[in-house]
Each structure stands twice: as C-alpha cells, then as structure tokens.
Scaffold this motif. Structure first.
Motif, PDB file in Angstrom:
ATOM      1  N   PHE A 130       0.986  -1.151  -0.055  1.00 24.78           N
ATOM      2  CA  PHE A 130       0.078   0.146  -0.018  1.00 24.78           C
ATOM      3  C   PHE A 130       0.839   1.393   0.049  1.00 24.78           C
ATOM      4  N   ASN A 131       0.431   2.403  -0.553  1.00 23.66           N
ATOM      5  CA  ASN A 131       1.030   3.670  -0.429  1.00 23.66           C
ATOM      6  C   ASN A 131      -0.110   4.825   0.175  1.00 23.66           C
ATOM      7  N   LEU A 173      -1.231   9.125  -5.302  1.00 26.02           N
ATOM      8  CA  LEU A 173      -0.864   7.919  -5.212  1.00 26.02           C
ATOM      9  C   LEU A 173      -0.400   7.224  -6.338  1.00 26.02           C
ATOM     10  N   GLU A 174      -1.108   7.523  -7.395  1.00 31.86           N
ATOM     11  CA  GLU A 174      -0.830   6.793  -8.449  1.00 31.86           C
ATOM     12  C   GLU A 174       0.469   6.924  -9.165  1.00 31.86           C
ATOM     13  N   ALA A 175       0.723   8.209  -8.891  1.00 34.78           N
ATOM     14  CA  ALA A 175       2.107   8.723  -9.454  1.00 34.78           C
ATOM     15  C   ALA A 175       3.464   7.787  -9.071  1.00 34.78           C
ATOM     16  N   SER A 177      12.133   7.240  -5.788  1.00 40.38           N
ATOM     17  CA  SER A 177      11.448   7.819  -6.863  1.00 40.38           C
ATOM     18  C   SER A 177       9.889   7.968  -6.655  1.00 40.38           C
ATOM     19  N   GLY A 178       9.426   6.771  -5.981  1.00 38.40           N
ATOM     20  CA  GLY A 178       8.265   6.761  -6.134  1.00 38.40           C
ATOM     21  C   GLY A 178       7.481   7.757  -5.052  1.00 38.40           C
ATOM     22  N   LEU A 179       8.326   7.712  -3.788  1.00 41.30           N
ATOM     23  CA  LEU A 179       7.941   8.841  -2.789  1.00 41.30           C
ATOM     24  C   LEU A 179       7.943  10.336  -3.327  1.00 41.30           C
ATOM     25  N   LEU A 180       9.062  10.560  -4.038  1.00 38.97           N
ATOM     26  CA  LEU A 180       9.184  11.928  -4.527  1.00 38.97           C
ATOM     27  C   LEU A 180       8.070  12.119  -5.671  1.00 38.97           C
ATOM     28  N   ALA A 181       7.938  11.142  -6.756  1.00 39.15           N
ATOM     29  CA  ALA A 181       6.857  11.427  -7.406  1.00 39.15           C
ATOM     30  C   ALA A 181       5.542  11.826  -6.663  1.00 39.15           C
ATOM     31  N   PRO A 231      -1.773  21.717  -6.784  1.00 37.18           N
ATOM     32  CA  PRO A 231      -3.068  21.634  -6.777  1.00 37.18           C
ATOM     33  C   PRO A 231      -3.954  21.436  -7.879  1.00 37.18           C
ATOM     34  N   THR A 232      -3.244  21.564  -9.013  1.00 40.34           N
ATOM     35  CA  THR A 232      -3.995  21.365 -10.466  1.00 40.34           C
ATOM     36  C   THR A 232      -3.919  20.239 -10.789  1.00 40.34           C
ATOM     37  N   ALA A 233      -3.187  19.054 -10.224  1.00 42.40           N
ATOM     38  CA  ALA A 233      -3.054  17.659 -10.591  1.00 42.40           C
ATOM     39  C   ALA A 233      -4.393  17.010 -10.461  1.00 42.40           C
ATOM     40  N   GLY A 234      -5.235  17.278  -9.477  1.00 41.64           N
ATOM     41  CA  GLY A 234      -6.547  16.760  -9.464  1.00 41.64           C
ATOM     42  C   GLY A 234      -7.523  17.574 -10.214  1.00 41.64           C
ATOM     43  N   SER A 235      -7.460  18.590 -10.806  1.00 40.68           N
ATOM     44  CA  SER A 235      -8.370  19.343 -11.253  1.00 40.68           C
ATOM     45  C   SER A 235      -8.870  19.055 -12.859  1.00 40.68           C
ATOM     46  N   GLY A 236      -8.058  18.187 -13.378  1.00 38.40           N
ATOM     47  CA  GLY A 236      -8.360  17.761 -14.779  1.00 38.40           C
ATOM     48  C   GLY A 236      -7.583  19.035 -15.774  1.00 38.40           C
TER      49      GLY A 236
END
Length: 470
Positions: A125-126, A150-152, A164-168, A176-181
């Motif tokens: 899990f992350n 999480l998906e990143a 790399s995963g945690l930094l991504a 804040p724009t990453a989930g806005s479409g």
C-alpha cells in the motif's frame, strides 16, 4: 498561494533518533527557515541509509506552499501482522504516529502543517496524509488529487524504486492542479482562474512550481544515473565475457532456452551502449541541471541496462551454485519454494488447494534440509512442476472473479524479482500471480466507484488523506 524555495540549505543539522534497529533520519532545514523539516521514518530498515539521505536531500530541494511546515516519509515492511484489509495501511500509519511520532497527531486529526507520504510492503500500500490546513490548501482530503498523488508512485514502488516513488507522490501532492483536470503545467488552472475571476495567481503559481519540481527531479535522477554508470559500467563490461561463458555453461533444466535468450538479449543491449556511454564525456559532476536533463533518457537507459546485466549475473551465479552443489544456494532455492507455497496455502480458499499447497511446502521444507542429496536437482525440478500446477489451479479457480487487466509477464533473468526456477515448467511464483490479481481487483474496484483510495481508519480517527494498493 505563496511559495517558498527549500533549495537554500540542507546541512544545518543532522539528528539520528533511534527507532528499533533502524534510525530515523531528520535533516533540519536552513536556519532562515527553521520550522521546516524533512524526515524519514524507516523502522524496518527497508531503505538503506544512503537512500534515506538521498530522499531527504531531494525532497528538501522541492518547493512547498507556506502551509507546509514538515514533510515526513514513512517506509514500512511486513507491517501488518499478516492482516490485509482496505484500511490496514491507514491504521498502521496512525498507530505508528501515536507511538513513535506523537508530534504528527493532534487529537483526532494529523497536526497542522504536516504532509506525510508513506509506503508499506507485504501487503503493498502507499498513502498520503496531511494536517487539516494542508489538506484544505492542497485538496487532499479525498478525490482525484489524492488518487493521482498515489498513482504517481506506483510503477516505481512495484519495482522497489522507493525514493523515486515517494518523490513522485510528493510532487503531485504539492500541485493543486493535478486533480483538477488541468494539464499540470498551469494552463488549465489559468483558464479556470480567468473564468472564475479568483485564484488564477495561486493556480498558475502551482503549475509553475510543479514544472520546476519536475525539472529538478529529472536533473537529479540523471545525476544519480550518471554516478551509477560511471561507478559500475566499466566493471560490468570487464566481466561480461566471463558472465557469458558461465551463462552458456549451465546444463540443468533450470537453464532452459528461454533463460538463455533473456541473457543474450540483455547482453546485446549492454554491448550497444558503448557509443552512448562514450558520449557522456560531454558532462561532468559539475555540469548544470540543463546539461543533465539533456541526457536524461540516455542515462536512464544506460543505468537500467547496467543494473540488469549485474542482476542477471547474480542470478546466473545462483543457478550455477545450485547446479554445483553449493549448500547455502540450494537451501535458499528450496526455502523460496517453501515460503511461496506457505503464501498460497494462506490465500487459497479451497480446502483441496490449501492441502496441496501445504504438502508442497512440506516437501520444499524437507528438501531444504537435504540440500546435499545427490538427487537434489531432480527433486527440485519436480517440485517446480508440481508447484506450477497448484499455482495455475488457484489462478484459474479463485482469481477469475474479476477481469484480468494486469499484464502477466513473468520475471526475466535480469529482473530484480526473478527467482531460480522461474519459467521452468511454466512456474511463476505464487506471490507474483497474487500481486497481479490484487492489481486486477484494484482496477475493478476503481471502475465501480469514483475512487479506489481508502480514507477511513478502523479506530474512527479523522485524519486527512488515505491509501491504496499498488
């Protein structure tokens, strides 16, 4: 949104706080901004000290909104006590924070100013969590931004590229724009600001620092890959002929045509790197970020291929040792089968399949203690065949409840998760098949709902953020 750079200094202080046998690394930021810290909690030692330090250094070079006062990374291994349910990682994070980091908890919420990014293995899990003010500012309570944060990380985490995963995840969580479409480059946010008349400056700034963070990450990854290639390419090249000879000297059924083909593929891929590696002479350790980014793809490929040849070498040597009677190597090979069948016995629902997996585990356990037997290889190969049959039955009978959307590609000789015997009589470790099924289940659940991220805690804790499988 007001932004501030953390690039100024990372060497003001280093504190080691004992957590079991693995220290927590806490790097204090520059005295000009003493309230901000980046720390790594690594209680199970899953991360090496060098990787933990690199994570802190890389995270410290990112830019954060004013609301974030501290970033804490949690890395767990075998953390669940054998339990596997949707909120198991959320519960583990809350329990660990209360016991070891009470500064992260404020009553029934995570303390203000905190961003927490974590990963746990077995089960995988992350998660991302935050104080109320940070969750409000970055829109991380639930929904698309949390899901994408999480998906990143998941491709990297599946390959054990934890840093790399945690930094991504951190980069996406801070945008804040990453989930806005929006596109993530600020353009979508700017359009939204123009239409709404409010928030354009904050959103555009968010997109700008997201781009800067991404560029910085790529430059840092390129630097890491450059250092790896400079340190290891030459020595691997010097051993290549010897590895090739040993690969072609293997005579048992463990070295089938598929394995030989995989070795030849990675060997030839490595040989083709020569001109590219020579071209790396145009950069040095003192080159700027732009120069490193210009070589990003080539450095990534060179480092990956060099690692793959080194991994193939380890696996070839392991097979050679098993073939030639090396007791520790044989015990390890048999123990891997024993643990794999123990996992199958635990997961299988059918009494018949549980019994078959248990019997195979018992045979593997007995073979581990009889590693010097003259017929060890014959017994081991027969076990692989029988294990393959049981794994196939569990997959066919119990893992057909959802559509198979995960690519089922068995580990290759040069993959980090390859084990001796993989591919022999079509054997794929049950743990691998189970992980494929878990991803299928996650995909199915995501299709049935707006989010596959779990934001609940069994205790009733109300902290912001959540977790999901990878």
């Amino acid at each position: 949104m007001t932004l501030r750079s953390r690039v100024i200094g990372l060497v003001a202080a280093t504190v080691f706080v004992g957590i079991g046998t693995a220290p927590t690394l806490v790097f204090a930021q520059d005295a000009q901004d003493p309230a901000v810290t980046v720390s790594v909690e690594n209680p199970d030692g899953r991360l090496s000290d060098s990787d933990a330090g690199r994570l802190v250094e890389r995270a410290g070079a990112l830019e954060y909104p004013e609301v974030v006062d501290g970033v804490t990374y949690l890395v767990f291994d075998d953390y669940s006590g054998g339990q596997d349910y949707d909120s198991v990682f959320n519960d583990a994070v809350e329990q660990y924070a209360r016991a070891q980091r009470p500064d992260l908890i404020d009553g029934e919420f995570f303390a203000d100013g905190n961003l927490i990014v974590g990963v746990g293995y077995n089960p995988n899990f992350n998660g991302v969590y935050c104080g109320n003010d940070v969750c409000d500012e970055l829109d991380l309570w639930e929904g698309q931004h949390l899901d994408r944060s999480l998906e990143a990380a998941r491709d990297d985490l599946r390959n054990d590229n934890i840093v790399s995963g945690l930094l991504a995840t951190t980069e996406v969580a801070l945008d804040p724009t990453a989930g806005s479409g929006g596109s993530g480059d600020g353009s979508g946010a700017i359009v939204g600001g123009i239409l709404g008349g409010v928030g354009v400056v904050a959103a555009a700034a968010g997109g700008t620092y997201a781009v800067r963070n991404r560029n910085k990450r790529r430059a840092n990854e390129a630097r890491d890959n450059y250092a790896f290639v400079m340190a290891h390419y030459g020595s691997v090249a010097g051993r290549l002929d010897a590895i090739d000879v040993r690969a072609h000297s293997l005579t048992s059924p463990l070295a089938n045509a598929k394995l030989r083909k995989e070795w030849e593929e990675v060997r030839d891929k490595f040989l083709s790197l020569h001109d590219e590696v020579q071209d790396f002479d145009s950069i040095t350790t003192d080159s700027d970020d732009k120069a490193y980014r210009s070589k990003y793809d080539a450095l990534k490929q060179a480092a990956q291929t060099t690692r793959q040849v080194a991994t193939a070498e380890e696996n070839i040597n392991m097979i050679y040792a098993v073939e030639h009677g090396d007791r520790p190597a044989r015990m390890q090979a048999a123990d891997d089968l024993y643990r794999d069948m123990l996992k199958a016995q635990t997961v299988a629902k059918s009494d018949v399949l549980q019994k078959q997996a248990r019997e195979l585990g018992d045979r593997a356990f007995a073979l581990r203690d009889d590693a010097d037997a003259d017929d060890f290889l014959d017994q081991y190969v027969q076990l692989l065949s029988d294990c393959s049959t049981v794994v196939g039955l569990i997959d066919e009978q119990e893992f057909s409840d959802v559509k198979r959307t995960t690519e089922r590609e068995e580990p290759r000789l040069y993959d980090s998760n390859y084990r001796v015997g993989t591919g022999v009589y079509n054997y794929v470790p049950f743990g691998m098949v189970y992980s494929w099924h878990q991803r299928d289940v996650e995909t199915h659940e995501a299709a049935q709902s707006s989010s596959s991220t779990n934001t609940s805690f069994s205790s009733g804790f109300s902290g912001g953020g959540g977790s999901g499988r990878f």
